[in-house]
Motif scaffolding. Structure first.
Motif, PDB file in Angstrom:
ATOM      1  N   GLY B 165       0.843  -0.987  -0.045  1.00 22.55           N
ATOM      2  CA  GLY B 165       0.152  -0.094   0.028  1.00 22.55           C
ATOM      3  C   GLY B 165       1.034   1.267   0.006  1.00 22.55           C
ATOM      4  N   ALA B 166       1.829   1.162   0.200  1.00 27.44           N
ATOM      5  CA  ALA B 166       3.037   2.444   0.262  1.00 27.44           C
ATOM      6  C   ALA B 166       3.881   2.365  -0.836  1.00 27.44           C
ATOM      7  CB  ALA B 166       3.693   2.205   1.838  1.00 27.44           C
ATOM      8  N   HIS B 167       4.292   3.363  -1.149  1.00 26.79           N
ATOM      9  CA  HIS B 167       5.341   3.855  -2.233  1.00 26.79           C
ATOM     10  C   HIS B 167       6.951   3.393  -1.528  1.00 26.79           C
ATOM     11  CE1 HIS B 167       2.797   5.902  -4.873  1.00 26.79           C
ATOM     12  NE2 HIS B 167       2.180   6.401  -4.139  1.00 26.79           N
ATOM     13  N   ALA B 168       7.696   2.664  -2.160  1.00 28.52           N
ATOM     14  CA  ALA B 168       8.832   2.478  -1.593  1.00 28.52           C
ATOM     15  C   ALA B 168      10.111   3.014  -2.238  1.00 28.52           C
ATOM     16  CB  ALA B 168       8.871   0.620  -1.629  1.00 28.52           C
ATOM     17  N   LEU B 169      10.943   3.559  -1.561  1.00 29.35           N
ATOM     18  CA  LEU B 169      12.271   4.161  -1.905  1.00 29.35           C
ATOM     19  C   LEU B 169      13.048   3.020  -1.188  1.00 29.35           C
ATOM     20  CD1 LEU B 169      11.620   7.844  -1.439  1.00 29.35           C
ATOM     21  CD2 LEU B 169      11.642   6.397  -3.765  1.00 29.35           C
ATOM     22  N   LEU B 170      13.319   2.040  -2.118  1.00 31.53           N
ATOM     23  CA  LEU B 170      14.342   0.871  -1.480  1.00 31.53           C
ATOM     24  C   LEU B 170      15.786   1.272  -1.360  1.00 31.53           C
ATOM     25  CD1 LEU B 170      12.611  -2.037  -3.535  1.00 31.53           C
ATOM     26  CD2 LEU B 170      12.550  -1.576  -0.966  1.00 31.53           C
ATOM     27  N   MET B 171      16.278   1.271  -0.201  1.00 32.36           N
ATOM     28  CA  MET B 171      17.613   1.617   0.378  1.00 32.36           C
ATOM     29  C   MET B 171      17.917   0.596   1.048  1.00 32.36           C
ATOM     30  SD  MET B 171      17.367   5.404   1.861  1.00 32.36           S
ATOM     31  CE  MET B 171      16.850   6.794   0.982  1.00 32.36           C
ATOM     32  N   ASP B 172      18.440  -0.543   0.114  1.00 33.67           N
ATOM     33  CA  ASP B 172      18.885  -1.804   0.779  1.00 33.67           C
ATOM     34  C   ASP B 172      20.640  -1.530   0.928  1.00 33.67           C
ATOM     35  OD1 ASP B 172      19.787  -4.278   1.294  1.00 33.67           O
ATOM     36  OD2 ASP B 172      18.356  -5.242  -0.078  1.00 33.67           O
ATOM     37  N   HIS B 173      20.935  -1.527   2.153  1.00 37.00           N
ATOM     38  CA  HIS B 173      22.328  -1.516   2.248  1.00 37.00           C
ATOM     39  C   HIS B 173      23.040  -2.647   1.960  1.00 37.00           C
ATOM     40  CE1 HIS B 173      22.912   2.752   4.164  1.00 37.00           C
ATOM     41  NE2 HIS B 173      21.553   2.570   3.928  1.00 37.00           N
ATOM     42  N   ALA B 174      22.506  -3.767   1.564  1.00 31.35           N
ATOM     43  CA  ALA B 174      23.222  -5.001   1.227  1.00 31.35           C
ATOM     44  C   ALA B 174      24.139  -4.350   0.115  1.00 31.35           C
ATOM     45  CB  ALA B 174      22.159  -6.034   0.721  1.00 31.35           C
ATOM     46  N   CYS B 175      23.854  -3.661  -0.812  1.00 29.77           N
ATOM     47  CA  CYS B 175      24.818  -3.350  -1.888  1.00 29.77           C
ATOM     48  C   CYS B 175      26.002  -2.720  -1.329  1.00 29.77           C
ATOM     49  CB  CYS B 175      23.980  -2.373  -2.840  1.00 29.77           C
ATOM     50  SG  CYS B 175      23.809  -0.820  -2.378  1.00 29.77           S
ATOM     51  N   VAL B 176      26.064  -2.075  -0.321  1.00 28.86           N
ATOM     52  CA  VAL B 176      27.517  -1.532   0.292  1.00 28.86           C
ATOM     53  C   VAL B 176      28.218  -2.537   0.729  1.00 28.86           C
ATOM     54  CG1 VAL B 176      28.404   0.027   2.054  1.00 28.86           C
ATOM     55  CG2 VAL B 176      25.820   0.775   1.242  1.00 28.86           C
ATOM     56  N   GLY B 177      27.623  -3.536   1.562  1.00 34.02           N
ATOM     57  CA  GLY B 177      28.451  -4.735   1.559  1.00 34.02           C
ATOM     58  C   GLY B 177      28.904  -5.480   0.524  1.00 34.02           C
TER      59      GLY B 177
END
Lengths: 339, 339
Positions: B165-177
């Motif tokens: 139901g919400a818009h999601a700005l995905l900030m997945d810190h997995a990409c940093v690691g």
């Protein structure tokens, strides 16, 4: 009195009328139950019926209605600071928010950055907060009057100056520069540089700190040299390259981050710390202790959130009390190896 | 509809009725003039008279009344994050606030820190914002429903996960690691430590980063060792003292600050960087470039405030549009001397 609908209804948002209809009670009863008005006696079954109806419909009371029941709003408004918030200030604000939360205030940070003119004061007043806490300078006596006329019960400023009509938590950064300069003087240094970050948003701190240095050294045989510095390695290297021409034997580097920046450039140029030039920062960051030589610094103490929250609460309860003025910024030197 | 007085009146606060009386016009006219309702034709002299009366009395319209005229509120609510805001995040929020301000939204940061349960959603709904931007995880689909039912037109989450139901700005810190680990692996390192700050508020970042490291090295001959670390010199010294026993040849130190803390302790113990152990941080702080050897890091890119503000505005205008999902966190290695 203006009649306001609960909320704009471009799509179908449940109102207290809907809740009243579903629960088979009056709108007033809905309002009493959902706003926890302890003064009105309503039976537990009725309360349960109203709450169930509200839940079924997804109805949430309007904050303004709740304020009305409580006699005043519980919103404390803080405009966003016009300076970049460092870790020290962020921790102070978190602490204050939690403490106000425990006293049942809701803190909202308003997105207007300073300078805070009358226009800003009007925008805040529109949200009908019970108190306004203003970081930094800029809000004048007219701004305070606008807020008070709109029903704000307490205006508290955190900054270097007293504003007529407002409580003042005096945070004069002059004491930071003052004790850094005294320390350098006591170590026998006489030609003292003061780093001034080029970021204009930091002038609210850097200029009082410079002023404190000047006051500490006034009437002595020491000299003060201003050193504008941008926040990058190239600028620091250029400053270090002309270090010999400046003839300095000490530098108060604004804060620990600028001290680390300048120390690196001085070391790379072959300037001995502290043998040739003593370096002192401010903020007592953990990272400063990691430098070799370990960085001397000014430890800054902000007041405890709980104490401030208590002041706000007292001011809200007695809006006619004379404004309080308290000096809340403490500073002491932590001497290490760089001075 | 519930009838609300303009504001609690424990002391005499001017109302629109007072303004109407002084200006000799109707209350509706006062409301039209002070809320800039362009659709209603009112003569310039009348407008001037109303404004003068409001100024004389110190009357400020209520934000809810203004919302009513505009068709909806312009308040965008952001709860305070439950993690300590670093300089990167602070800059992102400042940028977003300014961009929303230019689109005529008022941003308020609400003092509830996460985890954001239904109780939090109800507290936000009471302020009747037009949009809610939620940093970090925790708001479930039920929270989104509560907000939407109360009239919130757009709910946007910034975090690792999509909420129904919400818009999601995905900030997945997995990409940093992930990119830190790839870099270390490409440099021939096979026994890789990952620093996990002991501050539980940082787990929202540290655990996805660890997960990214694991995924990058899955199926290779490399090993991953978790290294819990408190934010102080003593803890870093203790970790460095048992470095030989750990048998590591590289470490991803969570961020640049922890990398500086650990590098200092490793150097003091005589561990060669990068000869014996490669060290990489994250955040690309200026201070990391001052280390010798210069610190390799992961540069993290957050989206531009303007782009996000545009998304919020679009979502507000069309609350029935399908939720958008966008990956907004970019990460790339900045190799320097420490790896």
């Amino acid at each position: 009195m203006v009649q306001l609908p609960e909320t704009p209804t471009q799509h179908s948002v449940p109102t207290s009328t809907d809740v009243a209809r579903l629960a088979g009670v009056s709108r007033a009863t809905v309002s009493y139950v959902l706003n926890d008005a302890g003064t009105v006696r309503i039976s537990e079954p009725t309360r349960r019926r109203v709450r169930a109806a509200a839940e079924e419909l997804g109805y949430v009371p309007h904050a303004a209605a709740r304020s009305l029941r409580a006699g005043h709003s519980r919103t404390v408004l803080m405009p966003a600071p016009s300076f970049p918030a460092g870790p020290l200030y962020s921790r102070f604000i978190d602490d204050l928010q939690r403490a106000l939360g425990r006293l049942d205030y809701t803190v909202v940070q308003h997105g207007t950055a300073g300078p805070y003119g009358e226009r800003a004061a009007r925008a805040w007043a529109e949200l009908r907060p019970v108190a306004v806490l203003v970081p930094g300078p800029g809000l004048g006596p007219q701004g305070v009057r606008i807020l008070k006329r709109s029903g704000v019960r307490a205006v508290v400023t955190f900054g270097p100056e007293v504003v007529e009509g407002a409580h003042a938590l005096l945070m004069d950064h002059a004491c930071v520069g003052h004790c850094a300069a005294r320390h350098l003087y006591d170590r026998g240094r006489r030609a003292i540089g003061v780093v001034l970050p080029e970021d204009p948003a930091l002038e609210v701190f850097s200029l009082p700190r410079l002023d404190g240095v000047r006051r500490a050294l006034h009437g002595t045989d020491a000299t003060v040299t201003e050193l504008p510095l941008a926040h990058d390695e190239g600028a620091a290297a250029r400053l270090a390259a002309r270090w010999d021409l400046l003839g300095l034997d000490a530098v108060f580097a604004y804060n620990d981050e600028y001290a680390m920046l300048l120390s690196r450039a001085l070391k790379d140029t072959g300037v001995g710390i502290p043998r040739h030039t003593a370096v002192i920062g401010a903020d007592d960051l953990m990272l400063g202790r990691l430098l070799r030589p370990r960085l001397s610094t000014v430890h800054i103490e902000l007041p405890a959130g709980r104490d401030l929250a208590t002041l706000v609460d007292r001011a809200v309860r007695d809006p006619r009390a004379a404004p309080e003025r308290r000096t809340v910024l403490g500073a002491r030197v932590v001497p290490r190896e760089s001075t």
